[in-house]
Write a protein that holds these residues in place. Structure first.
Motif, short mmCIF file in Angstrom:
data_model
loop_
_atom_site.label_atom_id
_atom_site.label_comp_id
_atom_site.label_asym_id
_atom_site.label_seq_id
_atom_site.Cartn_x
_atom_site.Cartn_y
_atom_site.Cartn_z
N GLN A 119 55.61 28.70 43.95
CA GLN A 119 54.52 29.46 44.58
C GLN A 119 55.08 30.45 45.61
O GLN A 119 54.56 31.57 45.73
CB GLN A 119 53.55 28.50 45.26
CG GLN A 119 52.80 27.62 44.27
CD GLN A 119 51.95 26.55 44.93
OE1 GLN A 119 51.56 26.69 46.07
NE2 GLN A 119 51.67 25.49 44.20
N ARG A 120 56.14 30.06 46.31
CA ARG A 120 56.78 30.98 47.26
C ARG A 120 57.40 32.16 46.50
O ARG A 120 57.28 33.32 46.91
CB ARG A 120 57.85 30.24 48.06
CG ARG A 120 58.51 31.11 49.13
CD ARG A 120 59.36 30.28 50.07
NE ARG A 120 60.50 29.69 49.42
CZ ARG A 120 60.67 28.39 49.17
NH1 ARG A 120 59.73 27.53 49.52
NH2 ARG A 120 61.75 27.93 48.59
N ALA A 121 58.04 31.88 45.37
CA ALA A 121 58.64 32.94 44.55
C ALA A 121 57.58 33.89 44.03
O ALA A 121 57.79 35.11 44.00
CB ALA A 121 59.42 32.33 43.39
N TYR A 122 56.44 33.35 43.64
CA TYR A 122 55.35 34.21 43.15
C TYR A 122 54.88 35.16 44.25
O TYR A 122 54.69 36.37 44.00
CB TYR A 122 54.18 33.37 42.65
CG TYR A 122 52.98 34.21 42.29
CD1 TYR A 122 52.93 34.88 41.09
CD2 TYR A 122 51.94 34.38 43.19
CE1 TYR A 122 51.85 35.69 40.78
CE2 TYR A 122 50.87 35.18 42.90
CZ TYR A 122 50.83 35.84 41.68
OH TYR A 122 49.77 36.67 41.39
N LEU A 123 54.70 34.64 45.45
CA LEU A 123 54.27 35.49 46.56
C LEU A 123 55.30 36.58 46.85
O LEU A 123 54.95 37.75 47.07
CB LEU A 123 54.04 34.66 47.82
CG LEU A 123 52.79 33.77 47.83
CD1 LEU A 123 52.80 32.85 49.04
CD2 LEU A 123 51.52 34.61 47.80
N TYR A 124 56.59 36.21 46.84
CA TYR A 124 57.64 37.19 47.06
C TYR A 124 57.56 38.31 46.00
O TYR A 124 57.76 39.49 46.31
CB TYR A 124 59.02 36.53 46.98
CG TYR A 124 59.43 35.78 48.22
CD1 TYR A 124 58.76 35.94 49.43
CD2 TYR A 124 60.49 34.89 48.20
CE1 TYR A 124 59.14 35.24 50.56
CE2 TYR A 124 60.89 34.18 49.33
CZ TYR A 124 60.21 34.36 50.51
OH TYR A 124 60.59 33.68 51.63
N ALA A 125 57.30 37.92 44.76
CA ALA A 125 57.22 38.90 43.68
C ALA A 125 56.05 39.86 43.91
O ALA A 125 56.16 41.07 43.69
CB ALA A 125 57.07 38.20 42.34
N GLN A 126 54.91 39.33 44.36
CA GLN A 126 53.76 40.19 44.63
C GLN A 126 54.03 41.11 45.83
O GLN A 126 53.62 42.28 45.83
CB GLN A 126 52.53 39.31 44.92
CG GLN A 126 52.02 38.56 43.71
CD GLN A 126 51.51 39.50 42.63
OE1 GLN A 126 50.69 40.37 42.87
NE2 GLN A 126 52.02 39.33 41.42
N ILE A 127 54.72 40.59 46.83
CA ILE A 127 55.07 41.39 48.00
C ILE A 127 56.02 42.51 47.60
O ILE A 127 55.90 43.66 48.05
CB ILE A 127 55.69 40.50 49.09
CG1 ILE A 127 54.63 39.54 49.65
CG2 ILE A 127 56.26 41.35 50.23
CD1 ILE A 127 55.19 38.43 50.52
#
Length: 284
Positions: A119-127
């Protein structure tokens, strides 16, 4: 329903109408502080923990309270595991909200506090996606994408991890095509490792459970579908991308990605030459 309610109400005498009105009136809404304070006084520990956790998650989702206030309230949760799960989800919600408000720095700060690596990786990708829209500094975006890959490496295989990797590949298509080609094969390995996967939607289910308490939430995870990523990759290396698509074990997904490549081929074909209606000249 309103008409039926009025008809029934007219059949009641005045005292009955008064009692009915009192029972059907919604109780006054309590503030976040009042909810936490009242829950903290409950004697039953399980009910107390559950009500505090729900209050924090509801406030995090609506954005009605500051992160600092949510963190302070979470300290009232004696179950350390429950506290960690609740705040991790709260950080996820708030990071997404800040990103929608174009507050990239604050969004990334909270994303770093999300405990689940996928979930942290997903947020980083969106950022990173939003950063690429606001800046032409490829180096900064590349660093963020590598942060995503580091988080992904520590994460168990999941739909969220696959979505994050698809976003990374799509962004690398624009700034480093060779890196995108290399990563696409890793995405396929991740997808193939999952027994069942559905990347057609834009959300996942999240559950938090403790003794005598459980809540089930939906996390919004919009991103690039496999069809979009494979179509864009096909513009760079059609044969290689088609080969990677053929390695997908899910028949439906393999068909969709292959069709997206074929669609792009048709678009790239030159327009057919118009046929002349003039009769062919006779040779002497």
């Amino acid at each position: 329903m309103a008409e039926a309610k009025g008809n029934i109400y007219s059949l009641l005498n005045q005292p009955e109408q008064q009692r009915t009105g009192e029972k059907l009136t919604d109780p006054p809404k309590r503030s976040f502080d009042e909810t936490i304070e009242e829950a903290d006084k409950l004697a039953d520990a399980d009910i107390r923990e559950g009500q505090i956790a729900l209050a924090i998650l509801n406030a995090a989702e609506t954005g009605s309270e500051s992160v600092e206030k949510l963190e302070a309230a979470s300290l009232k949760l004696d179950d350390v595991k429950l506290r960690s799960q609740v705040m991790s989800l709260a950080y996820f919600y708030r990071s997404q909200k800040l990103l929608k408000e174009k507050k990239i720095g604050e969004s990334r700060r909270l994303a770093a506090k999300v405990e689940e690596p996928d979930q942290r990786a997903y947020l980083y990708a969106q950022i990173a996606t939003e950063s690429l829209k606001q800046t032409k500094n490829d180096t900064e975006v590349r660093e963020m994408l590598e942060d995503v890959l580091q988080a992904v490496a520590k994460a168990p295989n999941s739909e969220v991890k696959a979505r994050a990797m698809l976003v990374v590949v799509h962004l690398y298509i624009a700034i480093d095509p060779n890196r995108a080609v290399a990563l696409l094969g890793e995405v396929v390995k991740t997808i193939n490792s999952l027994e069942s996967i559905d990347l057609s939607g834009d959300h996942i289910r999240k559950q938090i459970e403790a003794k005598g308490f459980g809540t089930y939430r939906v996390l919004q995870t919009p991103g690039f579908s496999p069809e979009i990523v494979f179509r864009e990759m096909g513009k760079l290396d059609f044969d290689g991308t088609l080969y990677v698509a053929s390695n997908l074990s899910d028949k439906s997904l393999r068909a969709l990605t292959s069709l997206s490549l074929a669609e792009q081929c048709i678009k790239d074909l030159p327009p057919p030459k118009a046929k002349s209606n003039k009769p062919a000249a006779l040779k002497p």
